[in-house]
Design a protein around this motif. Structure first.
Motif, PDB file in Angstrom:
ATOM      1  N   THR A   1      63.223  80.259  51.848  1.00  0.00           N
ATOM      2  CA  THR A   1      63.050  78.812  51.784  1.00  0.00           C
ATOM      3  C   THR A   1      63.633  78.325  50.466  1.00  0.00           C
ATOM      4  N   GLY A   2      64.689  77.529  50.551  1.00  0.00           N
ATOM      5  CA  GLY A   2      65.307  77.045  49.317  1.00  0.00           C
ATOM      6  C   GLY A   2      65.857  78.188  48.495  1.00  0.00           C
ATOM      7  N   ARG A   3      65.403  78.261  47.254  1.00  0.00           N
ATOM      8  CA  ARG A   3      65.905  79.298  46.344  1.00  0.00           C
ATOM      9  C   ARG A   3      64.965  80.483  46.242  1.00  0.00           C
ATOM     10  N   GLN A   4      63.971  80.538  47.103  1.00  0.00           N
ATOM     11  CA  GLN A   4      62.996  81.627  47.028  1.00  0.00           C
ATOM     12  C   GLN A   4      62.885  82.356  48.362  1.00  0.00           C
ATOM     13  N   ALA A   5      62.690  83.666  48.281  1.00  0.00           N
ATOM     14  CA  ALA A   5      62.513  84.494  49.474  1.00  0.00           C
ATOM     15  C   ALA A   5      61.163  85.190  49.396  1.00  0.00           C
TER      16      ALA A   5
ATOM     17  N   ASP B   1      64.175  85.847  44.209  1.00  0.00           N
ATOM     18  CA  ASP B   1      65.239  84.865  44.445  1.00  0.00           C
ATOM     19  C   ASP B   1      65.745  85.016  45.873  1.00  0.00           C
ATOM     20  N   ALA B   2      66.183  83.908  46.449  1.00  0.00           N
ATOM     21  CA  ALA B   2      66.658  83.932  47.832  1.00  0.00           C
ATOM     22  C   ALA B   2      67.810  84.918  48.016  1.00  0.00           C
ATOM     23  N   SER B   3      68.680  85.036  46.994  1.00  0.00           N
ATOM     24  CA  SER B   3      69.838  85.923  47.109  1.00  0.00           C
ATOM     25  C   SER B   3      69.434  87.384  47.198  1.00  0.00           C
ATOM     26  N   ARG B   4      68.211  87.697  46.793  1.00  0.00           N
ATOM     27  CA  ARG B   4      67.756  89.083  46.793  1.00  0.00           C
ATOM     28  C   ARG B   4      66.788  89.389  47.932  1.00  0.00           C
ATOM     29  N   GLY B   5      66.539  88.418  48.786  1.00  0.00           N
ATOM     30  CA  GLY B   5      65.551  88.618  49.833  1.00  0.00           C
ATOM     31  C   GLY B   5      65.928  89.713  50.817  1.00  0.00           C
ATOM     32  N   ASP B   6      67.130  89.620  51.402  1.00  0.00           N
ATOM     33  CA  ASP B   6      67.536  90.620  52.392  1.00  0.00           C
ATOM     34  C   ASP B   6      67.678  92.013  51.786  1.00  0.00           C
ATOM     35  N   PRO B   7      68.334  92.176  50.603  1.00  0.00           N
ATOM     36  CA  PRO B   7      68.381  93.518  49.993  1.00  0.00           C
ATOM     37  C   PRO B   7      67.003  94.088  49.704  1.00  0.00           C
TER      38      PRO B   7
ATOM     39  N   ARG C   1      46.729  68.608  35.546  1.00  0.00           N
ATOM     40  CA  ARG C   1      47.587  69.805  35.538  1.00  0.00           C
ATOM     41  C   ARG C   1      47.004  70.873  36.459  1.00  0.00           C
ATOM     42  N   MET C   2      45.666  71.006  36.455  1.00  0.00           N
ATOM     43  CA  MET C   2      45.028  72.001  37.304  1.00  0.00           C
ATOM     44  C   MET C   2      45.273  71.681  38.781  1.00  0.00           C
ATOM     45  N   GLU C   3      45.160  70.390  39.169  1.00  0.00           N
ATOM     46  CA  GLU C   3      45.400  70.011  40.553  1.00  0.00           C
ATOM     47  C   GLU C   3      46.841  70.339  40.969  1.00  0.00           C
ATOM     48  N   LEU C   4      47.769  70.005  40.113  1.00  0.00           N
ATOM     49  CA  LEU C   4      49.173  70.282  40.424  1.00  0.00           C
ATOM     50  C   LEU C   4      49.414  71.790  40.545  1.00  0.00           C
ATOM     51  N   TRP C   5      48.799  72.557  39.650  1.00  0.00           N
ATOM     52  CA  TRP C   5      48.992  74.013  39.673  1.00  0.00           C
ATOM     53  C   TRP C   5      48.409  74.622  40.956  1.00  0.00           C
ATOM     54  N   LEU C   6      47.221  74.191  41.347  1.00  0.00           N
ATOM     55  CA  LEU C   6      46.625  74.694  42.576  1.00  0.00           C
ATOM     56  C   LEU C   6      47.465  74.306  43.790  1.00  0.00           C
ATOM     57  N   ALA C   7      48.011  73.120  43.784  1.00  0.00           N
ATOM     58  CA  ALA C   7      48.859  72.688  44.895  1.00  0.00           C
ATOM     59  C   ALA C   7      50.131  73.524  44.966  1.00  0.00           C
ATOM     60  N   LEU C   8      50.700  73.838  43.815  1.00  0.00           N
ATOM     61  CA  LEU C   8      51.897  74.686  43.801  1.00  0.00           C
ATOM     62  C   LEU C   8      51.581  76.079  44.333  1.00  0.00           C
ATOM     63  N   LEU C   9      50.396  76.597  43.974  1.00  0.00           N
ATOM     64  CA  LEU C   9      50.024  77.916  44.484  1.00  0.00           C
ATOM     65  C   LEU C   9      49.849  77.894  45.996  1.00  0.00           C
ATOM     66  N   ALA C  10      49.215  76.842  46.504  1.00  0.00           N
ATOM     67  CA  ALA C  10      48.982  76.766  47.944  1.00  0.00           C
ATOM     68  C   ALA C  10      50.274  76.481  48.700  1.00  0.00           C
ATOM     69  N   ASP C  11      51.199  75.741  48.067  1.00  0.00           N
ATOM     70  CA  ASP C  11      52.471  75.433  48.731  1.00  0.00           C
ATOM     71  C   ASP C  11      53.302  76.703  48.881  1.00  0.00           C
ATOM     72  N   GLY C  12      53.885  76.892  50.024  1.00  0.00           N
ATOM     73  CA  GLY C  12      54.713  78.078  50.257  1.00  0.00           C
ATOM     74  C   GLY C  12      53.959  79.217  50.880  1.00  0.00           C
ATOM     75  N   ALA C  13      52.640  79.085  50.995  1.00  0.00           N
ATOM     76  CA  ALA C  13      51.883  80.114  51.718  1.00  0.00           C
ATOM     77  C   ALA C  13      52.185  79.976  53.197  1.00  0.00           C
TER      78      ALA C  13
ATOM     79  N   ALA D   1      51.029  92.359  52.381  1.00  0.00           N
ATOM     80  CA  ALA D   1      51.592  92.355  51.026  1.00  0.00           C
ATOM     81  C   ALA D   1      52.819  91.452  51.040  1.00  0.00           C
ATOM     82  N   THR D   2      52.958  90.631  50.005  1.00  0.00           N
ATOM     83  CA  THR D   2      54.078  89.687  49.942  1.00  0.00           C
ATOM     84  C   THR D   2      54.815  89.831  48.614  1.00  0.00           C
ATOM     85  N   TYR D   3      56.135  90.055  48.724  1.00  0.00           N
ATOM     86  CA  TYR D   3      57.011  90.059  47.547  1.00  0.00           C
ATOM     87  C   TYR D   3      57.668  88.683  47.426  1.00  0.00           C
ATOM     88  N   LEU D   4      57.737  88.159  46.210  1.00  0.00           N
ATOM     89  CA  LEU D   4      58.479  86.933  45.936  1.00  0.00           C
ATOM     90  C   LEU D   4      59.691  87.279  45.087  1.00  0.00           C
TER      91      LEU D   4
END
Length: 529
Positions: free
Chosen positions: A348-352, A319-325, A504-516, A314-317
Motif C-alpha cells: 500500500t503506497g510506499r509500504q509493504a 519499504d514497498a520495493s522490498r516487499g516481494d523479495p 499527539r497521543m490521539e494522532l499516534w494511536l490513529a496512525l498505529l491503527a491505520d494500515g492494520a 506475524a507481520t513484517y513491515l
C-alpha cells in the motif's frame, strides 16, 4: 583434507603396460609398485627431468647422461619424489643392463623399472599406453552413460529419493541430498546422513563460494565430493557423496549427471512450490479478511500443517520495493526450516506488509525474528495466539506491534508486551477502530490522496521522534523550515495542535491503527461444507 581442484583422472596401470606383448618389456625392480597408474609417457635423457614432470608419468630413458653409476641411486629417488609411475630403461646402448644402483633404489622406493630391449622403439611404447588410455576412457564413458540412464529412470520413477539411491549404488558408496541449511533431505544408505555433522564446515565453505562451487574431502579410506545444487542463480542444496579409496573419472561423471538431475528436480519442485505458495497466499488473504467460513478455514489451516486451535500471525513491515523479495525470503526460510503455514505480501503506497500465518511454537517465532534482526529496515510484529476463528484479531495485533516496532526502531515487537495497546484494541471492535481512524486521520488521508503520503509520512516521523525537529528533518531529508511548514499544514487539516500531548497521543494511536487489517463490516459468510 579438502581439495578444491576436484578428483584426478583415471589412468592405466604399469601392470597393463607390462602386459602388452608387442613391447617385450621386462620388470627388473620395484615390483611392489606395479599397480601405479600411468597418466602419460615422457622421454627424457636429462639428469634431473623433475621440473618437467607432473606425476604419474612412465619415463623412458637410456641413462646416457649419467656416467657415474653412483648417481643412479639419487636419480631414482628424485623421480620417486616427483610421483613418477614407473621408469622404462633402454639397454644395449650406453648400458648393457639396468645398473644395479638403479635397481636397488627402485626396490627401496617401490618404483617399477621396466627393461626396454634395444630394438624396441620408444614411440611404440607411447602408442601402446595411448591406446590403453583411450580404451579405458571409452569404457569409462560407456559405463557412465549406462549409469546416467539408470539415474534418469530413477528420477522419472522416484524423484529425488530415487536419484540419491541410484547415485549411491552406481559409485558403490553413499550419497546424501541436503537443503541449503545442510539439513538431510534424502540419504542412501539411510545411515549416510550421520556423516553430515563432521562435514558441516566443508559444506559451509563450499556454500560461500557460490552456486557452481564444488569440493572434495580426501581421506586415506575414501573420497568425498560436495556439490552445490541449483539453477537460475539460486542455490537449492547440496549433493554429498563418498566413494571408497580414490575417486575415478567414472565416479566424477556419475556425480555430474546426478547434480544436473537433482538440480532440475529441485527446480521443478520449487516451481510447483511457488504455485502452491501463490494459492496459499490467495487463501490466506481471504482468511485475514474474514471472508472464509469457519469450517472451510479449519480445512485450509489443517492442510497447511497447522493446529486450528493455536495459530499466530506475524507481520513484517518494510519499504514497498522490498516487499516481494522479503516475501520470497520468508517463504524460503519456512521451506528450509520446515515451518508450517502460509505467507502473503500486501503493498500500500510506499509500504509493504509480509504477513505469515503459522504455529505458536517458540521455534517458529525465533526463526522469523532472526530474519528481521539481520534486516535493519524491517520491523516484525508478532500477534497473539488464537484459534482459527480469531485469526483477524491476531492479524490486527501483529500489525499494531509491527507499527510500534517500526516507530521505535525495534526489529521484533510482540503484541503481548504492549499492555496499553492490548487494553485499547481488545476493548474496541474493528469497526469502532476504523471509525476512530477516519475521524482523526480522514482529512489528512484525503489531502494526501495522489501525493504519495507526504503529510502522513511527515506526521509519523515527527511523532516517532517525539517532536524533535532536527531528527525528523534528517530522517525525511528536508530542511527544518520545510518540516515546520508541513507540520503547520497538518495542524490546519486535522484541526489538532501538535503541541498538545493528548492530541499527539490521539494522532499516534490513529496512525498505529491505520494500515492494520481492513475490518470486514459484513458478517462472516455462512458455514457451507
Amino acid at each position: 583434507m579438502i581439495n578444491d581442484r576436484g578428483w584426478g583422472p583415471m589412468a592405466v596401470t604399469v601392470a597393463q603396460v607390462l602386459a602388452l606383448p608387442e613391447l617385450r618389456l621386462r620388470m627388473v625392480a620395484g615390483g611392489t609398485g606395479v599397480g601405479n597408474e600411468v597418466r602419460w609417457v615422457h622421454v627424457s635423457e636429462t639428469v634431473d627431468p623433475t621440473p618437467w614432470l607432473r606425476g604419474g608419468e612412465l619415463l623412458l630413458t637410456t641413462g646416457m647422461r649419467i656416467t657415474d653409476p653412483a648417481e643412479f641411486g639419487p636419480y631414482l629417488h628424485r623421480l620417486a619424489d616427483a610421483g613418477l609411475a614407473g621408469l622404462g630403461f633402454g639397454v644395449g646402448l650406453d648400458h648393457p643392463d639396468v645398473p644395479e644402483p638403479l635397481r636397488a633404489a627402485a626396490e627401496e622406493r617401490g618404483l617399477p623399472v621396466l627393461e626396454i630391449p634395444v630394438d624396441a622403439p620408444y614411440v611404440a611404447i607411447s602408442e601402446g599406453v595411448s591406446n590403453l588410455l583411450a580404451a579405458e576412457r571409452y569404457d569409462t564413458i560407456a559405463r557412465a552413460f549406462d549409469a546416467q540412464q539408470t539415474l534418469t529412470a530413477a528420477a522419472l520413477e522416484s524423484g529425488r529419493g530415487g536419484i540419491v539411491t541410484a547415485i549411491s549404488r552406481a559409485v558403490d558408496g553413499w550419497a546424501v541430498l541436503t537443503d541449503t541449511a545442510a539439513t538431510v533431505v534424502r540419504a542412501w544408505p539411510p545411515e549416510a546422513g550421520e556423516r553430515l555433522p563432521a562435514l558441516l564446515p566443508d559444506l559451509m565453505r563450499t556454500r560461500e563460494r557460490g552456486i557452481r562451487a564444488s569440493s572434495a574431502v580426501v581421506t586415506p579410506r575414501e573420497s568425498i565430493a560436495i556439490h552445490t545444487l541449483g539453477a537460475r542463480g539460486r542455490m537449492r542444496g547440496f549433493l554429498v557423496a563418498g566413494v571408497p579409496g580414490r575417486a575415478s573419472d567414472y565416479s566424477r561423471m556419475v556425480l555430474a549427471g546426478g547434480v544436473a538431475l537433482l538440480s532440475l528436480e529441485m527446480e521443478r519442485s520449487q516451481a510447483a512450490s511457488r504455485q502452491l505458495r501463490r494459492l496459499r497466499a490467495d487463501t490466506l488473504l481471504q482468511l485475514l479478511r474474514g471472508a472464509i467460513a469457519p469450517t472451510v478455514a479449519h480445512q485450509h489451516v489443517t492442510g497447511w500443517d497447522l493446529d486450528p486451535t493455536a495459530l499466530r500471525v506475524a507481520t513484517y513491515l518494510c519499504d514497498a520495493s522490498r516487499g516481494d523479495p522479503l516475501g520470497d525470503r520468508v517463504n524460503e526460510l519456512m521451506s528450509e526450516a520446515n515451518l508450517p503455514g502460509a505467507v502473503v505480501v500486501q503493498t500500500t503506497g510506499r509500504q509493504a506488509r509480509v504477513t505469515v500465518l503459522t504455529d505458536d511454537s517458540d521455534r517458529t517465532a525465533r526463526a522469523l525474528a532472526r530474519l528481521a534482526s539481520v534486516r535493519p529496515t524491517v520491523a516484525l510484529g508478532l500477534g497473539d495466539v488464537v484459534p482459527v476463528e480469531r485469526v483477524t484479531h491476531s492479524h490486527r495485533a501483529a500489525s499494531h506491534a509491527a507499527e510500534v516496532g517500526q516507530a521505535e526502531r525495534r526489529a521484533v515487537t510482540r503484541f503481548d508486551d504492549l499492555e496499553a495497546l492490548q487494553m485499547l484494541f481488545h476493548a474496541q471492535s474493528p469497526q469502532a477502530l476504523a471509525g476512530f481512524v477516519r475521524r482523526v486521520l480522514g482529512p489528512l488521508q484525503q489531502h494526501d490522496g495522489g501525493r504519495d503520503g507526504t503529510l502522513l509520512g511527515t506526521l509519523r516521523a515527527f511523532l516517532a521522534h517525539n517532536g524533535h525537529w532536527n531528527e525528523t528533518a534528517a530522517e525525511l531529508g528536508i530542511h527544518r523550515h520545510t518540516l515546520r511548514a508541513r507540520i503547520e499544514r497538518i495542524e490546519r487539516i486535522t484541526g489538532r495542535d501538535l503541541a498538545s500531548a493528548y492530541e499527539r497521543m490521539e494522532l499516534w494511536l490513529a496512525l498505529l491503527a491505520d494500515g492494520a487489517a481492513d475490518p470486514d463490516d459484513t458478517p462472516p459468510p455462512p458455514d457451507r461444507t
